[in-house]
Scaffold this active site. Structure first.
Site, short mmCIF file in Angstrom:
data_model
loop_
_atom_site.label_atom_id
_atom_site.label_comp_id
_atom_site.label_asym_id
_atom_site.label_seq_id
_atom_site.Cartn_x
_atom_site.Cartn_y
_atom_site.Cartn_z
N CYS A 151 0.84 -1.21 0.00
CA CYS A 151 0.00 0.00 0.00
C CYS A 151 0.87 1.26 0.00
O CYS A 151 1.49 1.60 1.02
CB CYS A 151 -0.93 -0.03 1.22
SG CYS A 151 -1.81 1.50 1.51
N CYS A 175 -0.09 3.98 2.47
CA CYS A 175 0.31 3.57 3.83
C CYS A 175 1.74 4.01 4.13
O CYS A 175 2.06 4.44 5.25
CB CYS A 175 0.22 2.05 3.98
SG CYS A 175 -1.44 1.37 3.81
#
Length: 284
Positions: A35, A38
């Protein structure tokens, strides 16, 4: 648990997400290696966790390795951030967010600076460290908008230090609705200390000075007696008047006594600040 940042697993989830959130806010960051948002968000959260130094716990949850936990939390997208208090989610967001917005969210759940100062001051009072507690109480009292509970603790320490004039000023601002048994007890202590404030030596010197206002020697001795009784502002006012007439009075002892009182009061004390400024004006 003293950490600022922990990894959440099935083994420690109960302690981190439930038990710890009963003591302080827990910010859960649900992330994954693949991700990209993230990876942008996590350094910001880690920076804030270290900056706030334990006021909240950052709990990092890897959604790939802890899929069951992520499912129990109802995570549908990454990154997901949740704020837990008392075992329940109270706030959060999905996706990377600017640091400013994250701070604004955290500020709703973290103790104010004055709350932390008050807590530290109470701890110091309990340990008998009144000189260290006093500046914290002064700051917390002002920053909190002169809260009554802080006012009473502040006044109590001032009374212990025999600073009756300052304590009287603080107690005088407490509203009638907050004048409980603790307030009444403090007022009784104030009255007793005020009644006992004038030692025979102070009374004699006050009488001598009243009979002869130009008696500088009696004025100096009175200032010394007042400072020893922790009646600092009265002592400073007398010494200031002496220094206005003669900056080197008593071979510099009056000026030194003045500086010693200001130093004893401590940096940030309003009386010390006022009289430090007055002396500087006199000298320059």
């Amino acid at each position: 648990m003293e950490e600022f940042i922990v990894d959440v697993t099935a083994q420690n989830a109960q302690q981190v997400l439930i038990e710890e959130s009963m003591k302080r806010p827990v910010v859960v960051d649900v992330w994954a290696e693949w991700c990209e948002p993230c990876k942008q968000l996590m350094p910001v959260l880690e920076k804030l966790a270290n900056e706030y130094a334990g006021q909240f716990l950052l709990a990092k949850l890897n959604a790939d390795t802890e899929q069951a936990l992520a499912g129990q939390l109802g995570v549908r997208s990454l990154p997901t951030v949740m704020v837990l208090k008392d075992g329940q989610p109270v706030d959060g967001f999905a996706g990377a967010q600017p640091e400013k917005e994250i701070r604004e969210m955290l500020d709703k759940y973290l103790p104010k600076a004055w709350e932390l100062q008050f807590q530290q001051a109470q701890k110091l009072v309990g340990e008998g460290e009144l000189d260290e507690a006093l500046p914290l109480l002064r700051q917390a009292y002002g920053d909190s908008g002169e809260r009554a509970d802080i006012a009473k603790q502040y006044a109590a320490v001032l009374l212990e230090k025999n600073r009756t004039k300052d304590a009287e000023e603080i107690l005088g601002k407490i509203l009638m609705t907050d004048q409980d048994s603790d307030y009444q007890q403090l007022m009784a202590q104030l009255e007793l200390k005020q009644a006992a404030a004038d030692s025979p030596e102070i009374k004699a010197l006050q009488q001598a000075l009243a009979a002869n206002p130009e008696d500088s020697e009696s004025a100096y001795k009175l200032a010394v007696q007042l400072s020893q009784a922790d009646r600092h502002e009265e002592a400073l006012e007398i010494l200031l008047n002496l220094l206005r007439k003669d900056l080197g009075f008593a071979d510099g002892a009056a000026k030194q006594a003045y500086l010693d009182i200001v130093k004893a009061l401590g940096a940030g004390d309003p009386v010390a600040t006022t009289y430090q400024r007055k002396l500087m004006t006199l000298m320059f």
